[in-house]
Design an enzyme around this catalytic site. Structure first.
Site, PDB file in Angstrom:
ATOM      1  N   LYS A 152       0.832  -1.207   0.000  1.00 23.82           N
ATOM      2  CA  LYS A 152       0.000   0.000   0.000  1.00 23.82           C
ATOM      3  C   LYS A 152       0.864   1.253   0.000  1.00 23.82           C
ATOM      4  O   LYS A 152       1.763   1.396   0.833  1.00 23.82           O
ATOM      5  CB  LYS A 152      -0.911   0.028   1.235  1.00 23.82           C
ATOM      6  CG  LYS A 152      -1.909   1.173   1.172  1.00 23.82           C
ATOM      7  CD  LYS A 152      -2.683   1.316   2.454  1.00 23.82           C
ATOM      8  CE  LYS A 152      -2.003   2.308   3.351  1.00 23.82           C
ATOM      9  NZ  LYS A 152      -2.899   3.231   4.040  1.00 23.82           N
ATOM     10  N   ASP A 174      -3.626   4.364  -1.884  1.00 20.53           N
ATOM     11  CA  ASP A 174      -4.655   4.800  -0.932  1.00 20.53           C
ATOM     12  C   ASP A 174      -4.673   6.323  -0.857  1.00 20.53           C
ATOM     13  O   ASP A 174      -4.135   6.913   0.080  1.00 20.53           O
ATOM     14  CB  ASP A 174      -4.341   4.166   0.437  1.00 20.53           C
ATOM     15  CG  ASP A 174      -5.413   4.483   1.468  1.00 20.53           C
ATOM     16  OD1 ASP A 174      -6.535   4.859   1.075  1.00 20.53           O
ATOM     17  OD2 ASP A 174      -5.130   4.348   2.672  1.00 20.53           O
ATOM     18  N   LEU A 206      -9.679   9.441  -2.955  1.00 19.74           N
ATOM     19  CA  LEU A 206     -10.094  10.525  -3.858  1.00 19.74           C
ATOM     20  C   LEU A 206     -11.509  11.015  -3.528  1.00 19.74           C
ATOM     21  O   LEU A 206     -12.401  10.214  -3.238  1.00 19.74           O
ATOM     22  CB  LEU A 206     -10.048  10.034  -5.308  1.00 19.74           C
ATOM     23  CG  LEU A 206      -8.710   9.503  -5.809  1.00 19.74           C
ATOM     24  CD1 LEU A 206      -8.846   9.008  -7.243  1.00 19.74           C
ATOM     25  CD2 LEU A 206      -7.620  10.561  -5.706  1.00 19.74           C
ATOM     26  N   HIS A 207     -11.684  12.330  -3.593  1.00 16.71           N
ATOM     27  CA  HIS A 207     -12.981  12.957  -3.282  1.00 16.71           C
ATOM     28  C   HIS A 207     -13.013  14.281  -4.028  1.00 16.71           C
ATOM     29  O   HIS A 207     -12.475  15.287  -3.552  1.00 16.71           O
ATOM     30  CB  HIS A 207     -13.085  13.155  -1.758  1.00 16.71           C
ATOM     31  CG  HIS A 207     -14.417  13.648  -1.314  1.00 16.71           C
ATOM     32  ND1 HIS A 207     -14.729  13.828   0.018  1.00 16.71           N
ATOM     33  CD2 HIS A 207     -15.527  13.993  -1.998  1.00 16.71           C
ATOM     34  CE1 HIS A 207     -15.971  14.267   0.126  1.00 16.71           C
ATOM     35  NE2 HIS A 207     -16.470  14.379  -1.088  1.00 16.71           N
ATOM     36  N   ASP A 208     -13.647  14.292  -5.217  1.00 19.92           N
ATOM     37  CA  ASP A 208     -13.667  15.510  -6.036  1.00 19.92           C
ATOM     38  C   ASP A 208     -14.849  15.398  -6.988  1.00 19.92           C
ATOM     39  O   ASP A 208     -15.634  14.448  -6.890  1.00 19.92           O
ATOM     40  CB  ASP A 208     -12.316  15.639  -6.783  1.00 19.92           C
ATOM     41  CG  ASP A 208     -11.945  17.085  -7.063  1.00 19.92           C
ATOM     42  OD1 ASP A 208     -12.841  17.863  -7.457  1.00 19.92           O
ATOM     43  OD2 ASP A 208     -10.773  17.441  -6.909  1.00 19.92           O
ATOM     44  N   ARG A 253      -3.784  -6.337  14.347  1.00 21.56           N
ATOM     45  CA  ARG A 253      -2.668  -6.529  15.276  1.00 21.56           C
ATOM     46  C   ARG A 253      -2.588  -7.995  15.666  1.00 21.56           C
ATOM     47  O   ARG A 253      -3.520  -8.514  16.298  1.00 21.56           O
ATOM     48  CB  ARG A 253      -2.886  -5.692  16.557  1.00 21.56           C
ATOM     49  CG  ARG A 253      -2.764  -4.195  16.332  1.00 21.56           C
ATOM     50  CD  ARG A 253      -1.331  -3.807  15.993  1.00 21.56           C
ATOM     51  NE  ARG A 253      -1.174  -2.382  15.704  1.00 21.56           N
ATOM     52  CZ  ARG A 253      -1.298  -1.817  14.513  1.00 21.56           C
ATOM     53  NH1 ARG A 253      -1.609  -2.544  13.454  1.00 21.56           N
ATOM     54  NH2 ARG A 253      -1.083  -0.526  14.351  1.00 21.56           N
ATOM     55  N   GLN A 268      -4.153   2.608  17.023  1.00 27.81           N
ATOM     56  CA  GLN A 268      -5.354   1.929  16.522  1.00 27.81           C
ATOM     57  C   GLN A 268      -6.256   1.568  17.704  1.00 27.81           C
ATOM     58  O   GLN A 268      -5.819   0.958  18.668  1.00 27.81           O
ATOM     59  CB  GLN A 268      -4.978   0.643  15.756  1.00 27.81           C
ATOM     60  CG  GLN A 268      -4.194   0.883  14.481  1.00 27.81           C
ATOM     61  CD  GLN A 268      -5.057   1.362  13.321  1.00 27.81           C
ATOM     62  OE1 GLN A 268      -6.197   1.761  13.512  1.00 27.81           O
ATOM     63  NE2 GLN A 268      -4.501   1.348  12.125  1.00 27.81           N
TER      64      GLN A 268
HETATM   65  O1  C5P Z   1       0.648   0.600  11.113  1.00 30.93           O
HETATM   66  P1  C5P Z   1      -0.755   0.101  10.937  1.00 30.93           P
HETATM   67  O2  C5P Z   1      -0.842  -1.411  10.770  1.00 30.93           O
HETATM   68  O3  C5P Z   1      -1.718   0.628  11.973  1.00 30.93           O
HETATM   69  O4  C5P Z   1      -1.170   0.701   9.520  1.00 30.93           O
HETATM   70  C1  C5P Z   1      -2.442   0.558   8.993  1.00 30.93           C
HETATM   71  C2  C5P Z   1      -2.538   1.263   7.675  1.00 30.93           C
HETATM   72  O5  C5P Z   1      -3.906   1.307   7.302  1.00 30.93           O
HETATM   73  C3  C5P Z   1      -2.049   2.700   7.689  1.00 30.93           C
HETATM   74  O6  C5P Z   1      -1.485   2.974   6.402  1.00 30.93           O
HETATM   75  C4  C5P Z   1      -3.300   3.519   7.902  1.00 30.93           C
HETATM   76  O7  C5P Z   1      -3.255   4.781   7.307  1.00 30.93           O
HETATM   77  C5  C5P Z   1      -4.336   2.655   7.176  1.00 30.93           C
HETATM   78  N1  C5P Z   1      -5.706   2.850   7.663  1.00 30.93           N
HETATM   79  C6  C5P Z   1      -6.084   2.649   8.979  1.00 30.93           C
HETATM   80  N2  C5P Z   1      -7.369   2.836   9.366  1.00 30.93           N
HETATM   81  C7  C5P Z   1      -8.265   3.218   8.487  1.00 30.93           C
HETATM   82  C8  C5P Z   1      -7.917   3.409   7.157  1.00 30.93           C
HETATM   83  C9  C5P Z   1      -6.601   3.226   6.764  1.00 30.93           C
HETATM   84  O8  C5P Z   1      -5.275   2.268   9.795  1.00 30.93           O
HETATM   85  N3  C5P Z   1      -9.497   3.372   8.878  1.00 30.93           N
END
Ligand code: C5P
Length: 232
Positions: free
Chosen positions: A32, A59, A62-64, A176, A185
């Site tokens: 990603k 990722d 996009l919003h336009d 996790r 998170q």
């Molecule tokens: O480091 P971690 O595993 O928390 O990364 C999760 C990835 O998913 C990050 O790139 C974060 O921006 C993305 N993400 C998220 N939660 C969301 C949408 C995207 O953690 N709701």
């Protein structure tokens, strides 16, 4: 389709990409690229990945207006992007324009409500319905408008699978493995739970990138994915 791993390249520049990819097993095939890296390095951030035979999840949320989003989808396709995000709250016309421009050359998936927003935040922007109702309604709108899937938190995956059936791709961050730090998170699940709930892809960043042995951490996550079964 078995649940696959996407590794989030949350790094500030493209120079770090080869080092990360080399540390991870070849079987990690999907990466990603988010706003931080893309803003810093643009398509250069994608070139190494494509040349290394990897798939790219861009990722950019996009919003336009519909025409602009459609053209951005065209540009992403030209760059070899395999999956791209848009905001479901861009509305039906924007979602349809994205889907039409994508024309199955890449998967376009929608973000519903950012996980940083709560019920109070919705009220301040004039949304009266509950957070959960709003999330499910936006998800349904995106799929009905022709998109291939949704990004959803571990708390929503099961509800979306039940509401929308098996076809849509469900991409779940906030993963996790048991025993690793949650970081910022708040709504988290293990890889096994994500499989059980019906995720198509899990997105994992820090538990791999910040591990003492990133290759081993990725292997362990993929083993957990392979050993788990969706719960009907
Ligand atoms: O480091 P971690 O595993 O928390 O990364 C999760 C990835 O998913 C990050 O790139 C974060 O921006 C993305 N993400 C998220 N939660 C969301 C949408 C995207 O953690 N709701």
């Amino acid at each position: 389709m078995p649940t696959e791993l996407i590794v989030a390249l949350d790094v500030p520049n493209a120079n770090q990409i080869p080092d990360i990819v080399k540390k991870l097993p070849d079987s990690v095939s999907f990466y990603k690229v988010g706003l931080e890296l893309y803003t810093a390095a643009g398509p250069q951030a994608l070139t190494y990945l494509k040349q290394a035979g990897k798939k790219v999840f861009l990722d950019l949320k996009l919003h336009d207006i519909p025409r602009t989003v459609g053209r951005a989808v065209d540009s992403a396709t030209t760059c070899g992007v395999d999956m791209l995000t848009v905001h479901a709250c861009g509305g039906k016309a924007m979602l349809e324009a994205a889907a039409q421009a994508g024309n199955n050359r890449l998967n376009i998936v929608a973000v519903t409500v950012l996980t940083s927003l709560d019920q109070m935040d919705l009220e301040t922007i004039g949304v009266q319905r509950t957070l959960q109702t709003h999330i499910l309604a936006l998800g349904e709108l995106a799929i009905k408008s022709g998109l291939q899937g949704l990004v959803c938190s571990p708390l929503e995956t099961r509800s979306f699978r039940q509401k929308l059936g098996q076809a849509p791709l469900l991409i779940t961050p906030g993963i996790r493995p048991a025993g690793t730090a949650a970081g910022d998170q708040k709504r988290i699940a293990t890889p096994a739970t994500a499989v059980a709930d019906g995720s198509s892809y899990i997105v994992v960043g820090r538990p791999i990138l910040e591990a003492e042995n990133p290759g081993l951490a990725a292997e362990q996550i993929m083993t957990e994915l392979h050993q788990s079964e969706p719960v009907a």
